[in-house]
Scaffold this active site. Structure first.
Site, PDB file in Angstrom:
ATOM      1  CE  LYS A   1      -4.523  -0.083   2.086  1.00 59.98           C
ATOM      2  NZ  LYS A   1      -5.300   0.179   3.505  1.00 59.98           N
TER       3      LYS A   1
HETATM    4  O1  G3P Z   1      -8.059   0.626   5.287  1.00 61.80           O
HETATM    5  C1  G3P Z   1      -8.271   1.631   5.041  1.00 61.80           C
HETATM    6  C2  G3P Z   1      -9.614   2.153   5.300  1.00 61.80           C
HETATM    7  O2  G3P Z   1     -10.505   1.286   5.063  1.00 61.80           O
HETATM    8  C3  G3P Z   1      -9.923   2.717   6.627  1.00 61.80           C
HETATM    9  O3  G3P Z   1     -10.833   2.914   7.090  1.00 61.80           O
HETATM   10  O4  G3P Z   1     -12.630   3.448   8.958  1.00 61.80           O
HETATM   11  O5  G3P Z   1     -10.385   4.261   9.260  1.00 61.80           O
HETATM   12  O6  G3P Z   1     -11.652   5.265   7.678  1.00 61.80           O
HETATM   13  P1  G3P Z   1     -11.344   4.128   8.286  1.00 61.80           P
END
Ligand code: G3P
Length: 214
Positions: A83
């Protein structure tokens, strides 16, 4: 549509794998910080359980450092996807490591142009963060719709991972828009299975079954 689990929690990953629906997993520095294992050991364990790509995030900020880090992460397991956050230094790194055959998931995508640039640089995946856009009163799923349109217009093979998913409607809209992948927290996966009429139906069938002469 593929379903990835957005977690570094081994118990959740093992459980989702047993459901027979798990295609991959995504992690990030926040998710791995919650686990009580050394980083590389944790990633190797996740990669053994998951029957598909596992995204692992680079934390370097200069392209030469990102490239070095990406090469190291890619060596942890065959199914590691590196990533890399979208930025100029990230694009330079994506170009180099993608050229070496390392799969890249470009993360922290908040605009269609960011996704377009990532795809042109050679990224295998892009991750638009829909929940974080919703959080600031933007329509997160509109971003996904635009990226899917752009990729279809030009035949990009880059796959769209809808990330920062908060609820089952995000998954439904992902499927309706034809995006390739939804990466979901385990709690959302559990909600996707449930329906109150299913629960009532099972309860009533069990009640009636108890009256059947056997
Ligand atoms: O893994 C990346 C993403 O899905 C993070 O989500 O909930 O931290 O906005 P969030």
């Amino acid at each position: 549509m593929q379903i990835f689990l957005d977690t570094a929690d081994l118990d959740q990953i093992k459980e989702a794998a047993r459901w027979g629906i798990l295609d991959g997993a995504t992690t990030n520095p926040t998710l791995v910080s919650k686990e009580n294992l050394k980083f590389e050991d944790l990633i190797k364990k996740i990669c053994k359980i998951v029957p598909g790509p596992v995204s692992v995030e680079c934390v370097s900020t200069k392209s030469k450092d990102i490239i070095k880090e990406a090469r190291g992460l890619a060596k942890l397991a065959d199914n590691v996807v590196v990533k890399i956050p979208i930025c100029v230094e990230g694009l330079k790194a994506i170009k180099v490591v993608s050229g070496e055959g390392i799969k890249v998931n470009t993360t922290l995508i908040f605009s269609p142009n960011q996704a377009l640039l990532a795809a042109k640089a050679g990224a295998r995946f892009v991750s638009p963060f829909v929940g974080r856009l919703d959080d600031i009163s933007h329509q997160g799923m509109d971003l996904v719709d635009e990226i899917v349109t752009i990729f279809n217009n030009y035949g990009f093979e880059t796959e769209v991972i809808v990330a920062s998913i908060r609820h089952p409607l995000h998954v439904l809209e992902t499927a309706l828009m034809g995006a390739d992948i939804a990466t979901v927290p385990f709690a959302v996966l559990e909600k996707m299975v449930k329906h109150p009429l299913t629960d009532i139906g099972i309860e009533n069938f069990l009640k009636d079954w108890s009256k059947v002469k056997r």
